[in-house]
Design a protein around this motif. Structure first.
Motif, PDB file in Angstrom:
ATOM      1  N   PRO A 210      29.684  30.805  34.932  1.00  0.00           N
ATOM      2  CA  PRO A 210      30.435  29.563  34.712  1.00  0.00           C
ATOM      3  C   PRO A 210      30.990  28.958  35.995  1.00  0.00           C
ATOM      4  CG  PRO A 210      30.997  31.166  33.024  1.00  0.00           C
ATOM      5  CD  PRO A 210      30.140  31.886  34.022  1.00  0.00           C
ATOM      6  N   GLU A 211      31.439  29.814  36.917  1.00  0.00           N
ATOM      7  CA  GLU A 211      31.987  29.276  38.164  1.00  0.00           C
ATOM      8  C   GLU A 211      30.910  28.624  39.027  1.00  0.00           C
ATOM      9  OE1 GLU A 211      31.605  33.832  38.783  1.00  0.00           O
ATOM     10  OE2 GLU A 211      32.197  32.435  37.182  1.00  0.00           O
ATOM     11  N   GLU A 212      29.686  29.157  38.978  1.00  0.00           N
ATOM     12  CA  GLU A 212      28.598  28.535  39.735  1.00  0.00           C
ATOM     13  C   GLU A 212      28.139  27.239  39.056  1.00  0.00           C
ATOM     14  OE1 GLU A 212      27.983  29.332  42.614  1.00  0.00           O
ATOM     15  OE2 GLU A 212      28.783  31.370  42.738  1.00  0.00           O
ATOM     16  N   PHE A 213      28.222  27.207  37.742  1.00  0.00           N
ATOM     17  CA  PHE A 213      27.896  25.991  37.005  1.00  0.00           C
ATOM     18  C   PHE A 213      28.815  24.854  37.440  1.00  0.00           C
ATOM     19  CE2 PHE A 213      28.268  23.316  33.154  1.00  0.00           C
ATOM     20  CZ  PHE A 213      26.934  23.008  32.956  1.00  0.00           C
ATOM     21  N   PHE A 214      30.115  25.133  37.536  1.00  0.00           N
ATOM     22  CA  PHE A 214      31.086  24.140  37.987  1.00  0.00           C
ATOM     23  C   PHE A 214      30.809  23.722  39.432  1.00  0.00           C
ATOM     24  CE2 PHE A 214      35.539  23.916  39.946  1.00  0.00           C
ATOM     25  CZ  PHE A 214      35.611  22.538  39.844  1.00  0.00           C
ATOM     26  N   ALA A 215      30.530  24.694  40.311  1.00  0.00           N
ATOM     27  CA  ALA A 215      30.320  24.388  41.723  1.00  0.00           C
ATOM     28  C   ALA A 215      29.040  23.599  41.948  1.00  0.00           C
ATOM     29  CB  ALA A 215      30.303  25.678  42.541  1.00  0.00           C
ATOM     30  N   VAL A 216      27.964  23.953  41.242  1.00  0.00           N
ATOM     31  CA  VAL A 216      26.712  23.208  41.378  1.00  0.00           C
ATOM     32  C   VAL A 216      26.868  21.797  40.812  1.00  0.00           C
ATOM     33  CG1 VAL A 216      24.308  23.076  40.596  1.00  0.00           C
ATOM     34  CG2 VAL A 216      25.225  25.247  41.432  1.00  0.00           C
ATOM     35  N   ALA A 217      27.540  21.673  39.675  1.00  0.00           N
ATOM     36  CA  ALA A 217      27.788  20.340  39.116  1.00  0.00           C
ATOM     37  C   ALA A 217      28.598  19.490  40.090  1.00  0.00           C
ATOM     38  CB  ALA A 217      28.510  20.459  37.776  1.00  0.00           C
ATOM     39  N   THR A 218      29.530  20.129  40.807  1.00  0.00           N
ATOM     40  CA  THR A 218      30.311  19.423  41.823  1.00  0.00           C
ATOM     41  C   THR A 218      29.398  18.855  42.913  1.00  0.00           C
ATOM     42  OG1 THR A 218      32.323  20.723  41.453  1.00  0.00           O
ATOM     43  CG2 THR A 218      32.047  19.741  43.638  1.00  0.00           C
ATOM     44  N   GLU A 219      28.424  19.647  43.349  1.00  0.00           N
ATOM     45  CA  GLU A 219      27.475  19.151  44.351  1.00  0.00           C
ATOM     46  C   GLU A 219      26.767  17.897  43.856  1.00  0.00           C
ATOM     47  OE1 GLU A 219      25.152  22.035  46.821  1.00  0.00           O
ATOM     48  OE2 GLU A 219      25.628  23.394  45.151  1.00  0.00           O
ATOM     49  N   TYR A 220      26.334  17.909  42.604  1.00  0.00           N
ATOM     50  CA  TYR A 220      25.626  16.749  42.065  1.00  0.00           C
ATOM     51  C   TYR A 220      26.567  15.551  41.915  1.00  0.00           C
ATOM     52  CZ  TYR A 220      21.290  19.232  41.265  1.00  0.00           C
ATOM     53  OH  TYR A 220      20.111  19.909  41.446  1.00  0.00           O
ATOM     54  N   HIS A 221      27.828  15.809  41.579  1.00  0.00           N
ATOM     55  CA  HIS A 221      28.775  14.697  41.503  1.00  0.00           C
ATOM     56  C   HIS A 221      28.829  13.941  42.825  1.00  0.00           C
ATOM     57  CE1 HIS A 221      32.425  12.405  40.630  1.00  0.00           C
ATOM     58  NE2 HIS A 221      32.858  12.784  41.829  1.00  0.00           N
ATOM     59  N   PHE A 222      28.817  14.688  43.925  1.00  0.00           N
ATOM     60  CA  PHE A 222      28.936  14.053  45.235  1.00  0.00           C
ATOM     61  C   PHE A 222      27.599  13.631  45.832  1.00  0.00           C
ATOM     62  CE2 PHE A 222      33.065  16.240  45.047  1.00  0.00           C
ATOM     63  CZ  PHE A 222      33.893  15.188  45.397  1.00  0.00           C
ATOM     64  N   SER A 223      26.498  14.172  45.342  1.00  0.00           N
ATOM     65  CA  SER A 223      25.215  13.879  45.989  1.00  0.00           C
ATOM     66  C   SER A 223      24.196  13.175  45.087  1.00  0.00           C
ATOM     67  CB  SER A 223      24.589  15.171  46.532  1.00  0.00           C
ATOM     68  OG  SER A 223      24.352  16.087  45.482  1.00  0.00           O
ATOM     69  N   ASP A 224      24.306  13.353  43.779  1.00  0.00           N
ATOM     70  CA  ASP A 224      23.372  12.680  42.869  1.00  0.00           C
ATOM     71  C   ASP A 224      24.048  12.479  41.512  1.00  0.00           C
ATOM     72  OD1 ASP A 224      21.187  11.579  41.612  1.00  0.00           O
ATOM     73  OD2 ASP A 224      19.769  13.115  42.255  1.00  0.00           O
ATOM     74  N   PRO A 225      25.091  11.640  41.470  1.00  0.00           N
ATOM     75  CA  PRO A 225      25.860  11.504  40.233  1.00  0.00           C
ATOM     76  C   PRO A 225      25.066  10.924  39.064  1.00  0.00           C
ATOM     77  CG  PRO A 225      26.513   9.839  41.841  1.00  0.00           C
ATOM     78  CD  PRO A 225      25.613  10.800  42.552  1.00  0.00           C
ATOM     79  N   ARG A 226      24.070  10.106  39.359  1.00  0.00           N
ATOM     80  CA  ARG A 226      23.278   9.540  38.266  1.00  0.00           C
ATOM     81  C   ARG A 226      22.459  10.618  37.557  1.00  0.00           C
ATOM     82  NH1 ARG A 226      21.159   4.021  41.357  1.00  0.00           N
ATOM     83  NH2 ARG A 226      23.247   3.101  41.593  1.00  0.00           N
ATOM     84  N   LEU A 227      21.901  11.524  38.321  1.00  0.00           N
ATOM     85  CA  LEU A 227      21.155  12.619  37.709  1.00  0.00           C
ATOM     86  C   LEU A 227      22.082  13.515  36.894  1.00  0.00           C
ATOM     87  CD1 LEU A 227      18.426  14.065  37.435  1.00  0.00           C
ATOM     88  CD2 LEU A 227      19.040  15.417  39.455  1.00  0.00           C
ATOM     89  N   LEU A 228      23.276  13.762  37.412  1.00  0.00           N
ATOM     90  CA  LEU A 228      24.240  14.576  36.662  1.00  0.00           C
ATOM     91  C   LEU A 228      24.595  13.907  35.344  1.00  0.00           C
ATOM     92  CD1 LEU A 228      26.069  17.094  36.607  1.00  0.00           C
ATOM     93  CD2 LEU A 228      27.840  15.711  37.712  1.00  0.00           C
ATOM     94  N   ARG A 229      24.812  12.604  35.359  1.00  0.00           N
ATOM     95  CA  ARG A 229      25.132  11.896  34.118  1.00  0.00           C
ATOM     96  C   ARG A 229      23.976  11.964  33.126  1.00  0.00           C
ATOM     97  NH1 ARG A 229      27.614   8.036  37.355  1.00  0.00           N
ATOM     98  NH2 ARG A 229      25.744   6.732  37.350  1.00  0.00           N
ATOM     99  N   GLU A 230      22.761  11.888  33.642  1.00  0.00           N
ATOM    100  CA  GLU A 230      21.594  11.976  32.763  1.00  0.00           C
ATOM    101  C   GLU A 230      21.483  13.362  32.144  1.00  0.00           C
ATOM    102  OE1 GLU A 230      16.692  11.794  33.045  1.00  0.00           O
ATOM    103  OE2 GLU A 230      17.910  11.092  34.732  1.00  0.00           O
ATOM    104  N   ALA A 231      21.723  14.404  32.949  1.00  0.00           N
ATOM    105  CA  ALA A 231      21.535  15.771  32.479  1.00  0.00           C
ATOM    106  C   ALA A 231      22.704  16.264  31.635  1.00  0.00           C
ATOM    107  CB  ALA A 231      21.337  16.703  33.675  1.00  0.00           C
ATOM    108  N   MET A 232      23.936  15.914  32.049  1.00  0.00           N
ATOM    109  CA  MET A 232      25.125  16.469  31.406  1.00  0.00           C
ATOM    110  C   MET A 232      26.233  15.419  31.387  1.00  0.00           C
ATOM    111  SD  MET A 232      25.145  20.099  33.424  1.00  0.00           S
ATOM    112  CE  MET A 232      23.685  21.146  33.422  1.00  0.00           C
ATOM    113  N   PRO A 233      26.161  14.458  30.498  1.00  0.00           N
ATOM    114  CA  PRO A 233      27.110  13.341  30.521  1.00  0.00           C
ATOM    115  C   PRO A 233      28.570  13.761  30.364  1.00  0.00           C
ATOM    116  CG  PRO A 233      25.730  13.294  28.535  1.00  0.00           C
ATOM    117  CD  PRO A 233      25.133  14.299  29.443  1.00  0.00           C
ATOM    118  N   GLU A 234      28.851  14.761  29.522  1.00  0.00           N
ATOM    119  CA  GLU A 234      30.246  15.163  29.340  1.00  0.00           C
ATOM    120  C   GLU A 234      30.792  15.832  30.596  1.00  0.00           C
ATOM    121  OE1 GLU A 234      30.031  17.620  25.841  1.00  0.00           O
ATOM    122  OE2 GLU A 234      30.663  15.967  24.553  1.00  0.00           O
TER     123      GLU A 234
END
Length: 249
Positions: A210-234
């Motif tokens: 779970p902690e790596e899930f949060f940290a990797v999602a953080t990377e996408y927030h700062f580097s590819d937020p559109r892909l993050l929204r597509e994959a995991m909108p919540e």
């Protein structure tokens, strides 16, 4: 120790204009921020430089601008959370490249297993944050590729502020419950995707814990937020609330 405490008591010196200009020029994230948030980031980076010891390893030498660059990247996740996110540790260790660490694990049968991992970043509980300079530079050269090792490791630092490394940073109680529910649902679904062998939009390393899930999602927030929204909108919605809008939104 007394010297370090004295440094903490002094107000941080502002990052000089020429240094800040060159720092922003090296960081696409800082360039993309609006002026108010960029100035807030400048203040946080100044506090980082004031409070943290930056220790290059081996023959690596870091200029004043490069140190400011590291401090600024590490402070990106603090734009909304604030300087409280720097609490609990005092050193940034910077290797020239990926580095090796020794690991060990005793299994249920009592057998000791030992191996080496090659890492580009690490965050120790109540200890230093460690980064590979080569990978920091690679992130700066391709800032929208879904990777940002400095924000990944800072997410771990934020995660541990409440005493637990569990993928949930300190939050008001109602939001914490909603965060835990939404992240757990997204994490469980992501593990199913990875275990089934399907190709995932997000780096499969996020399924490690779970902690790596949060940290990797953080990377996408700062580097590819559109892909993050597509994959995991919540998840993307929570991170936008926690970190503020991504510079690349």
């Amino acid at each position: 120790m007394f010297e370090f405490l004295h440094r903490l008591r002094r107000p941080p010196a502002a990052i000089a204009d020429p240094v800040w200009r060159d720092t922003v020029a090296a960081l696409p994230w800082a360039q993309a921020l609006d002026p108010e948030r960029r100035e807030r980031l400048r203040g946080l980076a100044a506090r980082f430089l004031h409070e943290k010891t930056i220790s290059p390893i081996g023959e690596l030498e870091l200029s004043q601008v490069q140190r400011a660059q590291l401090a600024t990247l590490c402070c990106l996740p603090l734009l909304e959370f604030g300087a409280e996110g720097l609490r609990g540790w005092s050193q940034l260790i910077v290797y020239p490249d990926a580095f090796r660490v020794n690991r060990s694990h005793t299994d249920a049968a009592g057998v000791l297993h030992e191996w080496q991992d090659e890492l580009i970043g690490e965050s120790w509980d109540a200890g230093p944050l460690i980064l590979s300079w080569a990978d920091v530079l690679a992130d700066c050269e391709d800032p929208r590729a879904g990777f940002c090792v400095a924000t990944h490791e800072m997410a771990h630092k934020l995660d541990t502020l409440d005493g637990l490394l569990d993928g949930t940073p300190p939050l008001p109680r109602p939001w914490q419950r909603q965060w835990a529910r939404d992240f757990q649902r997204a994490y469980d679904g992501f593990i199913e995707e990875v275990d089934s062998g399907r190709e995932t939009l997000i780096d499969p390393y996020a399924a490690e814990a779970p902690e790596e899930f949060f940290a990797v999602a953080t990377e996408y927030h700062f580097s590819d937020p559109r892909l993050l929204r597509e994959a995991m909108p919540e998840v993307a919605e929570h991170l936008q609330r926690f970190y503020g809008p991504s510079p690349f939104a």
